[in-house]
Design a protein around this motif. Structure first.
Motif, short mmCIF file in Angstrom:
data_model
loop_
_atom_site.label_atom_id
_atom_site.label_comp_id
_atom_site.label_asym_id
_atom_site.label_seq_id
_atom_site.Cartn_x
_atom_site.Cartn_y
_atom_site.Cartn_z
N ALA A 94 2.46 3.17 18.11
CA ALA A 94 1.04 3.50 18.25
C ALA A 94 0.29 2.26 18.71
CB ALA A 94 0.48 4.00 16.92
N GLY A 95 -0.50 2.38 19.77
CA GLY A 95 -1.21 1.23 20.31
C GLY A 95 -0.32 0.28 21.09
N GLU A 96 0.79 0.78 21.61
CA GLU A 96 1.79 -0.02 22.33
C GLU A 96 1.16 -0.89 23.43
OE1 GLU A 96 5.17 -1.69 23.26
OE2 GLU A 96 5.30 0.00 21.89
N ARG A 97 1.63 -2.14 23.52
CA ARG A 97 1.18 -3.02 24.59
C ARG A 97 2.33 -3.80 25.23
NH1 ARG A 97 -2.48 -0.29 24.37
NH2 ARG A 97 -4.72 -0.73 24.30
N LYS A 98 3.54 -3.69 24.67
CA LYS A 98 4.65 -4.53 25.12
C LYS A 98 5.55 -3.87 26.16
CE LYS A 98 4.92 -7.23 20.85
NZ LYS A 98 5.80 -7.65 19.72
N HIS A 99 5.49 -2.56 26.30
CA HIS A 99 6.35 -1.89 27.28
C HIS A 99 6.03 -2.40 28.68
CE1 HIS A 99 8.21 1.30 29.70
NE2 HIS A 99 8.97 1.53 28.65
N PRO A 100 7.06 -2.69 29.50
CA PRO A 100 6.81 -3.26 30.83
C PRO A 100 5.94 -2.39 31.75
CG PRO A 100 9.12 -2.60 30.57
CD PRO A 100 8.50 -2.57 29.22
N ARG A 101 5.87 -1.09 31.48
CA ARG A 101 5.07 -0.22 32.35
C ARG A 101 3.86 0.36 31.61
NH1 ARG A 101 8.72 3.93 35.61
NH2 ARG A 101 6.74 4.12 36.74
N ILE A 102 3.40 -0.36 30.57
CA ILE A 102 2.34 0.18 29.72
C ILE A 102 1.04 0.41 30.49
CG2 ILE A 102 1.55 -2.08 28.91
CD1 ILE A 102 1.66 1.25 26.95
N MET A 103 0.72 -0.45 31.47
CA MET A 103 -0.53 -0.26 32.22
C MET A 103 -0.48 1.02 33.05
SD MET A 103 -2.24 -2.61 30.97
CE MET A 103 -3.72 -2.19 31.87
N GLU A 104 0.69 1.32 33.64
CA GLU A 104 0.85 2.56 34.40
C GLU A 104 0.72 3.77 33.46
OE1 GLU A 104 4.20 2.60 37.33
OE2 GLU A 104 4.62 0.67 36.38
N ILE A 105 1.28 3.63 32.26
CA ILE A 105 1.23 4.73 31.28
C ILE A 105 -0.21 5.00 30.87
CG2 ILE A 105 1.90 5.42 28.94
CD1 ILE A 105 4.46 3.70 29.39
N LEU A 106 -0.97 3.94 30.62
CA LEU A 106 -2.37 4.10 30.23
C LEU A 106 -3.20 4.71 31.35
CD1 LEU A 106 -2.98 0.79 28.23
CD2 LEU A 106 -2.48 3.07 27.34
N LEU A 107 -2.87 4.36 32.58
CA LEU A 107 -3.56 4.97 33.73
C LEU A 107 -3.23 6.46 33.83
CD1 LEU A 107 -3.20 2.23 36.49
CD2 LEU A 107 -5.31 3.00 35.41
#
Length: 205
Positions: A94-107
């Protein structure tokens, strides 16, 4: 019954009380769960949601107060979900920030039209922050990554270490309809098969 009801039985009854709007019976079920599992925060969440569904705001406030008073004995397991992509397991917190593609996921999350329901978030924070917390639940991140990574027509299978919350359940139904994708979530209670805006549990879990 020829034996005493167990915690899962009381939990199932409490969950059904929200569906059917039976606050009185929900209080009985929650009272028994408080005795059997005093450190289980999920009981407080389900009871509060039952009060909120019936617009009994005093009950919501009292449940939040109880949750805060028992903060020291709560089992605070952080939400975590897994999804397998090409033989590799991807884990989201929950609140993940470390996954290498997290910015794409949030978009991908922002691209959707789903509106979170802040009533499912019991943290004592202002409304906007509650909505942000709900958006970043681990199963939402996992399903968005699945949409990005798996070919069309391939089901998305997610494992979760906690019971799926009502808002995430509604989110999965919405995604399954909009994306025409089968989504399978295994939480601590059961399997949920989402397809075409519906779930196999018929919103009862």
């Amino acid at each position: 019954m020829p034996f005493d009801p167990t915690a899962p039985m009381w939990g199932s009854l409490l969950g059904s009380c929200r569906v059917h709007g039976n606050v009185e019976l929900a209080e009985v079920a929650a009272g028994n769960l408080f005795e059997i599992e005093p450190g289980n925060a999920a009981t407080y969440v389900m009871l509060s949601n039952t009060y909120a569904a019936g617009r009994q705001w005093e009950g919501v406030a009292s449940t939040r107060k109880l949750l805060k008073e028992n903060d020291g004995v709560m089992k605070k397991e952080r939400g975590k979900s897994w999804v397998e992509i090409k033989d590799k397991v991807h884990t989201f917190m929950a609140g993940e920030r470390k996954h290498p593609r997290i910015m794409e996921i949030l978009l991908e999350l922002k691209r959707g039209v789903y509106k979170p329901d802040a009533g499912y978030e019991l943290h004592d924070v202002e409304q906007g922050k509650k909505l942000e917390l709900l958006k970043h639940h681990s199963e939402k991140l996992a399903v968005c990554f699945g949409l990005m990574s798996l070919p069309e027509g391939i089901p998305i299978r997610i494992m979760k270490n906690l019971r799926i919350c009502g808002d995430c359940h509604s989110f999965m139904k919405s995604v399954s309809s909009v994306e025409s994708r089968e989504i399978i979530v295994r939480d601590t209670n059961r399997f949920h098969h989402f397809w075409n805006g519906h779930c196999s549990c018929n919103d009862f879990w």
